[in-house]
Design a protein around this motif. Structure first.
Motif, PDB file in Angstrom:
ATOM      1  N   LEU A 260       0.822  -1.210   0.000  1.00 36.70           N
ATOM      2  CA  LEU A 260       0.000   0.000   0.000  1.00 36.70           C
ATOM      3  C   LEU A 260       0.856   1.261   0.000  1.00 36.70           C
ATOM      4  O   LEU A 260       0.502   2.263  -0.623  1.00 36.70           O
ATOM      5  N   PHE A 261       1.999   1.227   0.684  1.00 34.72           N
ATOM      6  CA  PHE A 261       2.878   2.390   0.683  1.00 34.72           C
ATOM      7  C   PHE A 261       3.399   2.666  -0.727  1.00 34.72           C
ATOM      8  O   PHE A 261       3.437   3.822  -1.174  1.00 34.72           O
ATOM      9  N   THR A 262       3.761   1.620  -1.459  1.00 33.11           N
ATOM     10  CA  THR A 262       4.244   1.831  -2.834  1.00 33.11           C
ATOM     11  C   THR A 262       3.111   2.287  -3.752  1.00 33.11           C
ATOM     12  O   THR A 262       3.358   2.982  -4.744  1.00 33.11           O
ATOM     13  N   MET A 263       1.852   1.925  -3.406  1.00 35.82           N
ATOM     14  CA  MET A 263       0.706   2.349  -4.216  1.00 35.82           C
ATOM     15  C   MET A 263       0.536   3.874  -4.195  1.00 35.82           C
ATOM     16  O   MET A 263      -0.051   4.452  -5.114  1.00 35.82           O
ATOM     17  N   ILE A 264       1.040   4.526  -3.145  1.00 38.38           N
ATOM     18  CA  ILE A 264       0.987   5.997  -3.092  1.00 38.38           C
ATOM     19  C   ILE A 264       1.705   6.570  -4.309  1.00 38.38           C
ATOM     20  O   ILE A 264       1.195   7.472  -4.988  1.00 38.38           O
ATOM     21  N   PHE A 265       2.859   6.023  -4.612  1.00 34.06           N
ATOM     22  CA  PHE A 265       3.680   6.557  -5.699  1.00 34.06           C
ATOM     23  C   PHE A 265       3.142   6.126  -7.067  1.00 34.06           C
ATOM     24  O   PHE A 265       3.228   6.885  -8.034  1.00 34.06           O
ATOM     25  N   THR A 266       2.579   4.913  -7.124  1.00 37.03           N
ATOM     26  CA  THR A 266       1.908   4.502  -8.365  1.00 37.03           C
ATOM     27  C   THR A 266       0.735   5.421  -8.649  1.00 37.03           C
ATOM     28  O   THR A 266       0.552   5.893  -9.784  1.00 37.03           O
ATOM     29  N   GLY A 267      -0.074   5.685  -7.623  1.00 35.82           N
ATOM     30  CA  GLY A 267      -1.238   6.549  -7.791  1.00 35.82           C
ATOM     31  C   GLY A 267      -0.855   7.966  -8.167  1.00 35.82           C
ATOM     32  O   GLY A 267      -1.470   8.576  -9.047  1.00 35.82           O
TER      33      GLY A 267
END
Length: 273
Positions: free
Chosen positions: A54-61
């Motif tokens: 979920l933390f990496t999803m911040i940067f994907t988003g």
């Protein structure tokens, strides 16, 4: 070597995720669960896998949203309405994750991604439900070749559905787009490109809220997150580029097959473990 593997995982997951609005977590989480079976990654727990994803999803988003903003396919107003539900749902889901052990998590997540693969299989065959303009929000969109689309939704229904999607996102660390995109297309009549872009816009704040909860619970492996982030950032831009150039049907078929294989494997581990 571990860092190289994680950068590649982040790159592939984010590219495919931003291409069809899934966010990449549906690939990152199974990949990390598989790596957890290897000696070098044996310290990874389901909670840390979800929190790190979920933390990496911040940067994907963020990367995807900035790219989709440039081609003007994000429906901000609709996305903000959906976030009223998905934000609280993602926090609750992150908290529920703490209650699951490895075998339970593998079983439930395996069943979930089998369901997602089924959704991807049938979403192109389903027709949108009848749309009544007097029952809620009405939106219009003109694509890059001049085609006009009209779509809309009931705000209360949208908030309730997005709460469930956010809840599942918080539990499994998958970003929510794997369910939100088909929902937008089938129930709310969104043009596919708008659904994908708006889904990625929603993933950003949802991932932030879920990550705050997981950080507070100590569920983020910072070294692994730092290795995944560069791949996630670059992959998101690759996915947006491909979204504007390619039909995604071939990619969707590949993802369906991968999800079915991974889902069966996780269910087997959950039952026999």
């Amino acid at each position: 070597m571990e860092w190289i593997v994680l950068v590649i995982v982040g790159l592939i997951a984010s590219s495919l995720g931003s291409l069809i609005g899934m966010g990449g977590g549906i690939i990152v989480v199974p990949a990390l669960l598989y790596l957890a079976t290897l000696p070098e990654f044996s310290h990874l727990t389901p909670q840390v896998v979800v929190g790190t994803s979920l933390f990496t999803m911040i940067f994907t988003g963020l990367s995807s949203t900035l790219a989709y903003m440039k081609i003007k396919t994000v429906d901000y107003k609709s996305g903000l309405i959906f976030l009223i539900g998905s934000g609280p749902g993602s926090i609750l889901g992150a908290w529920i994750t703490e209650k699951l052990d490895l075998h339970s998590f593998n079983l439930y997540f395996g069943l979930f991604i089998i369901f997602v693969s089924f959704v991807l299989l049938v979403k192109d065959k389903l027709k949108p439900l009848p749309f009544r303009k007097d029952k809620g929000v009405v939106r219009q969109f003109t694509d890059n070749i001049g085609r006009n689309f009209e779509y809309g939704f009931n705000p209360i229904m949208a908030v309730l559905i997005s709460f469930v999607v956010g809840f599942l996102s918080g539990i499994f660390g998958i970003g929510g787009g794997s369910l939100m995109v088909p929902t937008m297309i089938i129930l709310f009549f969104f043009p596919p490109h708008v659904a994908v872009a708006t889904s990625m816009f929603m993933i950003l704040p949802t991932a932030i809220l879920s990550s705050i909860t997981h950080i507070a619970l100590g569920n983020v492996n910072w070294l692994y997150a730092l290795a995944l982030v560069p791949g996630a950032w670059m992959g998101a831009k690759v996915g947006v580029f491909l979204n504007t150039k390619l039909k995604s049907k071939t990619i969707v078929w590949i993802i369906r097959v991968i999800l079915i294989i991974v889902g069966i494997r996780l269910i087997y581990q959950g039952i026999t473990g």
